[in-house]
Design an enzyme around this catalytic site. Structure first.
Site, mmCIF file in Angstrom:
data_model
loop_
_atom_site.group_PDB
_atom_site.id
_atom_site.type_symbol
_atom_site.label_atom_id
_atom_site.label_comp_id
_atom_site.label_asym_id
_atom_site.label_seq_id
_atom_site.Cartn_x
_atom_site.Cartn_y
_atom_site.Cartn_z
ATOM 1 N N CYS A 226 -4.858 -3.027 4.144
ATOM 2 C CA CYS A 226 -4.350 -2.594 5.446
ATOM 3 C C CYS A 226 -5.395 -2.664 6.560
ATOM 4 O O CYS A 226 -5.777 -3.734 7.007
ATOM 5 C CB CYS A 226 -3.758 -1.191 5.312
ATOM 6 S SG CYS A 226 -2.549 -0.789 6.614
ATOM 7 N N LYS B 97 -10.394 1.173 -0.858
ATOM 8 C CA LYS B 97 -10.341 0.918 0.582
ATOM 9 C C LYS B 97 -11.584 1.449 1.288
ATOM 10 O O LYS B 97 -12.023 2.571 1.058
ATOM 11 C CB LYS B 97 -9.076 1.563 1.157
ATOM 12 C CG LYS B 97 -8.770 1.219 2.604
ATOM 13 C CD LYS B 97 -7.426 1.843 3.003
ATOM 14 C CE LYS B 97 -7.023 1.497 4.420
ATOM 15 N NZ LYS B 97 -5.709 2.113 4.781
ATOM 16 N N GLU C 140 0.832 -1.198 0.000
ATOM 17 C CA GLU C 140 0.000 0.000 0.000
ATOM 18 C C GLU C 140 0.870 1.253 0.000
ATOM 19 O O GLU C 140 1.907 1.323 0.671
ATOM 20 C CB GLU C 140 -0.890 -0.006 1.249
ATOM 21 C CG GLU C 140 -1.783 1.213 1.405
ATOM 22 C CD GLU C 140 -2.465 1.279 2.760
ATOM 23 O OE1 GLU C 140 -3.521 1.926 2.851
ATOM 24 O OE2 GLU C 140 -1.941 0.687 3.731
#
Length: 558
Positions: free
Chosen positions: A203, A171, A76
């Site tokens: 994440c 995300k 990321e």
């Protein structure tokens, strides 16, 4: 566009017209596929930093270490930034930026170049980038738009072996990022020519039901790509510790790729095969690196009965490095909110305790034995240990919160609770183990919930977790119609540990909605919990259940 990058684009375009130069390593009928995850030290972000990162990406894709891979995952936020955003094709349009926009007139250079690199290498390539999209392209989203008319997303992009954009995921759970979330959360998957369908998330998403856990429950996905720039936190949420625990609990394959700057808390990449554990992993403790870690990954069959174990990568055989506060920056959990007790390790003796610690009605039973290793030498230092129980929200400022029920043994750099969740400042041989644990077992009765995940949560002083071969985990309902689960987590009898930082059970209840025993009787009935059921009777006695579980286990092992 600089002359250097113009020529690089031309060369990659020419090579891109000749796909398939790398031999496909896995077929749909194969029992395995070969994956690579990249631990990548990002450039210091500036308007031109992407060019250095891009060169590093292309070098890794074309490296000998990557030659056998079917799929490569990059981390990321290590490619571009808000100053160099790019449009991303809609996967439904099957656009190949390498062929459709070779001069990068619409898409940014790095997107075109990586499309060509995927085509040239004949590999699936997963990248994460900062994406821009015109607000008008999403008419159903009536939220206010920025003055420039653009939304900015934290986005995964997947290229197939031809360089076509076949998947895009944005995300959901932003971590203090000045970016947009999608109007509705996206559940995104993509198929491959080697017979595996992947889900993906990014994440901080790993701590929430949507989309990661939801893809497993609702779609049966068994393989995931996971770019991250994780900021490790002691004692429960360092990067590889969390990755392995999540993959183990869900019994799935996880390809996790991490940014690599230990000085600010970033490192942690690995490939995990569910209940079999780690295939390869790394937690850097220096200045970071740019490297690919490769493993053969066993495929899950539809019945999830495949139990073949891949050979561990040679990269796993490495000298153990003891972490210190100078080698890795760690965030700290709010362990002062736990109900905790200092474990009294009298020097020069061995000892054992059986202790139940409760916070409210949630109780954890600890059955522990140890052997003393003597006093520390001059200038040496060692950890103290606490037992802790927590039942409440995990709160961080300006990010989404989740509800947790945790039980753990964890280290402290001193005897105060304020010293917990910290690495010792001393390095190498100056860090000395005070005890060896000869028995470790935690017993808990957990309430069921609409959405929840329980996983073994361990950490050694190398910042790597224990492997499944070192512990025992059981999770079961006492009766078919009960609404609780009895969990026992224990060190295997053949194991002794002197380098332990964390040994616990992480109970992630997400939003804590429809949790058994929480709320009014009407709310419980609305959630499907029947009044007067065996589950309700069990709940009334759950304070004693951990003691019963461990007593039975001790009797059977004696």
């Amino acid at each position: 566009m600089s002359n250097t990058w113009w020529w690089l684009s031309v060369v990659l375009l020419i090579l891109g017209l000749m796909p398939g130069m790398s031999q496909q390593a896995a077929l749909a009928e194969s029992d395995y596929y070969t994956a690579g995850v990249v631990e990548f030290k990002q450039s210091i972000l500036s308007l031109s930093a992407w060019s250095d990162s891009l060169a590093g990406y292309v070098e890794i894709i074309n490296s000998e270490n990557a030659s056998a891979t079917d799929i490569i995952v990059f981390p990321e936020s290590t490619l571009n930034s808000a100053g160099s955003t790019t449009f991303v094709p809609n996967p439904e349009d099957q656009i190949n930026p390498c062929l459709s926009d070779p001069n990068a007139t619409y898409y940014e250079e790095f997107l075109v170049t990586l499309s060509c690199a995927a085509r040239n290498a004949s590999k699936y390539i997963v990248i994460n980038l900062t994406e821009k999209q015109k607000c008008e392209d999403i008419p159903e989203d009536t939220r206010p738009c920025a003055s420039n008319g653009l939304n900015v997303f934290n986005t995964n992009v997947v290229f197939d072996r031809q360089g076509v954009v076949v998947s895009r995921y944005r995300k959901v759970h932003l971590y203090g990022e000045a970016k947009n979330s999608t109007f509705l959360p996206e559940l995104i998957t993509f198929e491959t020519d080697f017979g595996v369908t992947f889900g993906h998330f990014i994440c901080f998403d790993i701590l929430f039901y949507t989309p990661a856990h939801q893809l497993i429950v609702e779609q049966g996905i068994t393989d995931f790509v996971y770019p991250a720039m994780w900021f490790s936190q002691l004692p429960f949420l360092t990067a590889v510790q969390t990755q392995q625990g999540w993959a183990y609990a869900n019994d799935v394959n996880l390809l996790a790729s991490g940014a690599s700057r230990p000085s600010i808390g970033n490192s942690g990449s690995g490939i995990y095969h569910g209940r079999s554990g780690t295939l390869t992993s790394v937690m850097r403790q220096d200045s970071g690196e740019r490297a690919i870690y490769v493993a053969q990954v066993p495929k899950y069959t539809r019945s999830r009965s495949l139990k073949k174990r891949a050979k561990r990568s040679l990269q796993e055989i490495q000298t153990r490095q003891v972490a210190s506060s100078s080698s890795f920056y760690m965030k700290r959990d709010y362990v002062e909110n736990y109900e905790s007790e200092l474990l009294k390790l009298d020097e020069g003796t061995s000892g054992a305790i059986n202790r139940t610690i409760c916070q409210g009605s949630f109780c954890c039973n600890f059955d522990i034995a140890w052997r003393s290793l003597g006093t520390a030498t001059e200038n040496g230092s060692y950890y103290s240990y606490r037992l802790g129980t927590y039942d409440g929200w995990r709160n961080e400022n300006n990010v989404d919160a989740n509800y947790i029920r945790n039980c753990a043994l964890f280290t402290c750099s001193g005897d105060s609770i304020d010293d917990c969740g910290k690495l010792l400042p001393t390095e190498g041989e100056l860090q000395q183990s005070r005890v060896t644990f000869t028995r470790l077992a935690i017993g808990v009765t957990y309430p069921e919930s609409r959405e929840f995940l329980l996983f073994p949560d361990t950490l050694q002083d190398s910042l790597l977790p224990l492997e499944p071969s070192q512990f025992e985990w059981s999770q079961r309902k006492p009766t078919e119609d009960s609404y609780v689960q009895e969990v026992r987590f224990a060190l295997k009898e053949t194991q002794e540990l002197s380098n332990l930082l964390t040994f616990g059970i992480y109970g992630n209840y997400y939003d804590n909605e429809c949790t058994f025993g929480v709320g009014t009787e009407e709310e419980q009935l609305a959630c499907g919990y029947r009044s007067g059921s065996p589950g309700l009777r069990i709940l009334g006695g759950w304070l004693a259940m951990p003691l019963i579980i461990l007593a039975i286990a001790r009797t059977m092992s004696s």
